[in-house]
Design an enzyme around this catalytic site. Structure first.
Site, PDB file in Angstrom:
ATOM      1  N   GLY A 205       0.847  -1.194   0.000  1.00 25.24           N
ATOM      2  CA  GLY A 205       0.000   0.000   0.000  1.00 25.24           C
ATOM      3  C   GLY A 205       0.874   1.232   0.000  1.00 25.24           C
ATOM      4  O   GLY A 205       2.019   1.189  -0.456  1.00 25.24           O
ATOM      5  N   SER A 206       0.356   2.315   0.548  1.00 25.90           N
ATOM      6  CA  SER A 206       1.092   3.585   0.505  1.00 25.90           C
ATOM      7  C   SER A 206       2.273   3.573   1.472  1.00 25.90           C
ATOM      8  O   SER A 206       2.282   2.826   2.467  1.00 25.90           O
ATOM      9  CB  SER A 206       0.135   4.717   0.878  1.00 25.90           C
ATOM     10  OG  SER A 206      -0.343   4.513   2.191  1.00 25.90           O
ATOM     11  N   VAL A 209       1.207   4.557   5.235  1.00 28.11           N
ATOM     12  CA  VAL A 209       0.652   3.476   6.062  1.00 28.11           C
ATOM     13  C   VAL A 209       1.723   2.400   6.277  1.00 28.11           C
ATOM     14  O   VAL A 209       1.921   1.899   7.384  1.00 28.11           O
ATOM     15  CB  VAL A 209      -0.617   2.872   5.417  1.00 28.11           C
ATOM     16  CG1 VAL A 209      -1.109   1.676   6.210  1.00 28.11           C
ATOM     17  CG2 VAL A 209      -1.720   3.924   5.321  1.00 28.11           C
ATOM     18  N   GLY A 210       2.457   2.073   5.240  1.00 32.62           N
ATOM     19  CA  GLY A 210       3.462   1.002   5.321  1.00 32.62           C
ATOM     20  C   GLY A 210       4.525   1.278   6.368  1.00 32.62           C
ATOM     21  O   GLY A 210       4.907   0.372   7.125  1.00 32.62           O
ATOM     22  N   GLU A 227       5.619  -3.432   0.720  1.00 34.51           N
ATOM     23  CA  GLU A 227       5.826  -2.873  -0.626  1.00 34.51           C
ATOM     24  C   GLU A 227       4.974  -1.621  -0.706  1.00 34.51           C
ATOM     25  O   GLU A 227       3.768  -1.672  -0.471  1.00 34.51           O
ATOM     26  CB  GLU A 227       5.394  -3.880  -1.701  1.00 34.51           C
ATOM     27  CG  GLU A 227       6.333  -5.052  -1.876  1.00 34.51           C
ATOM     28  CD  GLU A 227       7.759  -4.641  -2.176  1.00 34.51           C
ATOM     29  OE1 GLU A 227       7.984  -3.541  -2.714  1.00 34.51           O
ATOM     30  OE2 GLU A 227       8.667  -5.409  -1.834  1.00 34.51           O
ATOM     31  N   CYS A 261       1.547   0.822  -8.975  1.00 37.16           N
ATOM     32  CA  CYS A 261       2.724   1.260  -8.200  1.00 37.16           C
ATOM     33  C   CYS A 261       3.923   1.388  -9.126  1.00 37.16           C
ATOM     34  O   CYS A 261       4.849   2.131  -8.855  1.00 37.16           O
ATOM     35  CB  CYS A 261       3.016   0.270  -7.093  1.00 37.16           C
ATOM     36  SG  CYS A 261       3.183  -1.407  -7.691  1.00 37.16           S
TER      37      CYS A 261
END
Ligand code: NAD
Length: 464
Positions: A205-206, A209-210, A227, A261
């Site tokens: 995800g972003s 957040v990651g 990732e 992505c």
């Protein structure tokens, strides 16, 4: 009060794909307990796991048309790409079904008579947190290796792709033992509980957040991979084939409305004024063919972005870039129709440090940057906090290889679009784009198991 997670079609927001109550933290804990019980026998029999994963591949194959149509409806991916994504998920399942039978360890010369063995063992329950943009490929490329090596899986999909996730669970349920693969619908609270209760965590995800998830998992002492976002550059060298390169770049930056992505977000053009002008013209000619329309219609490559707020982000990125002196080469105009559509947009004349060329805008917008020399192009390409993928375009093999070697990305392509991944090769980036072990291929499998070293004495004499 229980929160309801609602997924709607981005091309027709009144079309509700699925609504479901959010899973509470206590329900996540219960699901993990059930998964833990089911994992015991699942972890013991690799032959059964291989057969079950082959069954999942067959199930997905049998439902591929329905699954692709649901992907198009739920996340607005063009039909041809949605079909391609389902085919990829099937290939990933086939690959991992076979990989369940791979050797699991090594025999090391012992220091005393007997054996010294290093054996791979599943952690127990893998907790997966997935984004909406590849709603079947990403869940599959996480779940299949996790299952192949003997884990049970709990997966929290993005709220914007719950229809696809539930359909995947339904297909898998026909072939996997009960509770081995559970989809838990919810928001951040559910995701947090997945991290708290699972044994190994995989996130896509972003970067925002990651990075929080990585910190949280590390605090709990759990293995984690993440990732995350990209700001992927494409360097166009002075001798690049113009037509081929423009076709690659317009597709890599705008197909699926730029929401991959691995999409190209910066096109860095090396050369003099005349070359810059001709590359810009070729790019405009490529992008103007990518007319946004209903993604279910044959031949359409660009659908809507995922949500109203995602479209706001693109509108604001374009407005900001223009206010800072960016010149619109193409697009930057709203589309007066139902759904979250936005015209593919190319903006030039901003330098590499401009926010448009620094941060990820998840939509159909790319910056075109000038570079006088190849060295300047490499410096611009690397001047971001991300490092997922990049591409270089040119006829001189030695020059393209030199550029590729100097790009600070986890993946690099020569004379090929940044977008697109092979199902059996490792995937991952550098810097803020990735954390931990690579996904897919043998590396993806390795992440979901740990090595136990076993010493076996001969049993006939004292162990020294
Ligand atoms: P997102 O970060 O908003 O959400 C990803 C997942 O995390 C979702 O399931 C979401 O519900 C969950 N989540 C959100 N907040 C959470 C929290 N506090 N705790 C636990 N879970 C939480 O990303 P998205 O919008 O779904 O996906 C788009 C992003 O994903 C882009 O940045 C894109 O570049 C990235 N992406 C990266 C790759 C890659 O391989 N590097 C692949 C696809 C997408």
């Amino acid at each position: 009060m229980t929160r309801i997670i609602s997924s709607t079609s981005p091309q027709k927001p009144s079309d509700v794909v699925l609504e479901s109550p959010a899973t509470s933290a206590a329900q996540v804990a219960e699901a993990v307990v059930r998964a833990r019980v089911a994992q015991k026998s699942w972890g013991e029999n690799a032959i059964a796991r291989a057969a079950a994963l082959r069954g999942c591949a067959e199930g997905m194959r049998a439902h591929s048309a329905e699954m692709a149509a649901l992907i198009t409806r739920e996340v607005g991916k063009a039909s041809a790409e949605a079909k391609g994504e389902v085919a990829r998920a099937i290939a990933i399942l086939d690959y991992n079904a076979q990989a369940a039978l791979d050797p699991i360890g090594t025999v090391i010369p012992p220091t005393t008579p007997g054996y010294l063995i290093a054996v791979r063992q599943a952690y127990g329950v893998a907790g997966l947190i997935t984004p909406w943009n590849f709603p079947i490929a990403i869940p599959t490329w996480k779940a299949a290796p996790a299952l192949a090596v003997g884990n049970a899986v709990v997966m929290k999909p993005s709220g914007m792709a719950i229809g696809v996730a539930k359909f995947m669970e339904e297909i898998f349920a026909e072939h996997l033992p009960k509770d081995i693969f559970q989809v838990l619908i919810g928001g951040a609270e559910c995701g947090q509980a997945v991290i708290e209760f699972s044994d190994v965590i995989s996130f896509t995800g972003s970067s925002e957040v990651g990075s929080q998830i990585v910190a949280q998992a590390a605090k709990l002492g759990k293995p984690v991979q993440a990732e995350m976002g990209g700001q992927n550059p494409a360097i166009v060298l002075a001798d690049a084939d113009l037509a081929l390169t423009a076709a690659h770049l317009s597709n890599a930056s705008m197909a699926f409305a730029g929401q991959k992505c691995t999409a190209t977000s910066r096109i860095i053009v090396v050369g003099d004024d005349a070359r810059y002008k001709e590359v810009c013209e070729a790019l405009v000619a490529g992008v103007e063919k990518m007319v946004p329309n209903d993604p279910a219609t044959d031949g359409v490559l660009v659908g809507p972005v995922i949500s109203e707020s995602a479209r706001e982000d693109v509108v604001n990125a374009a407005k900001g870039a223009i206010a800072r002196g960016g010149k619109v080469l193409y697009g930057a105009s709203p589309l007066d129709r139902d759904g979250w559509f936005y015209t593919p947009t190319l903006i030039c004349d901003l330098d590499a440090n401009d926010p448009l060329n620094q941060e990820e805008t998840f939509g159909p917008i790319a910056g075109v940057i000038r570079a006088k020399t190849v060295g300047d192009a490499i410096t611009s390409a690397n001047a971001v906090r991300f490092g997922l993928t990049g591409s270089v375009h040119g006829r001189d093999l030695e020059a393209t290889l030199r550029v590729a070697q100097n790009m600070q990305t986890g993946m690099v392509k020569i004379n090929a679009p940044t977008a697109g991944l092979d199902f059996h090769a490792p995937v991952g980036g550098t810097k803020d784009s990735s954390y931990g072990e690579r996904e897919q291929g043998k590396e993806g499998l390795a992440f979901y198991s740990f090595i136990r070293t076993v010493t076996i004495g001969s049993g006939t004499r004292a162990f020294e």
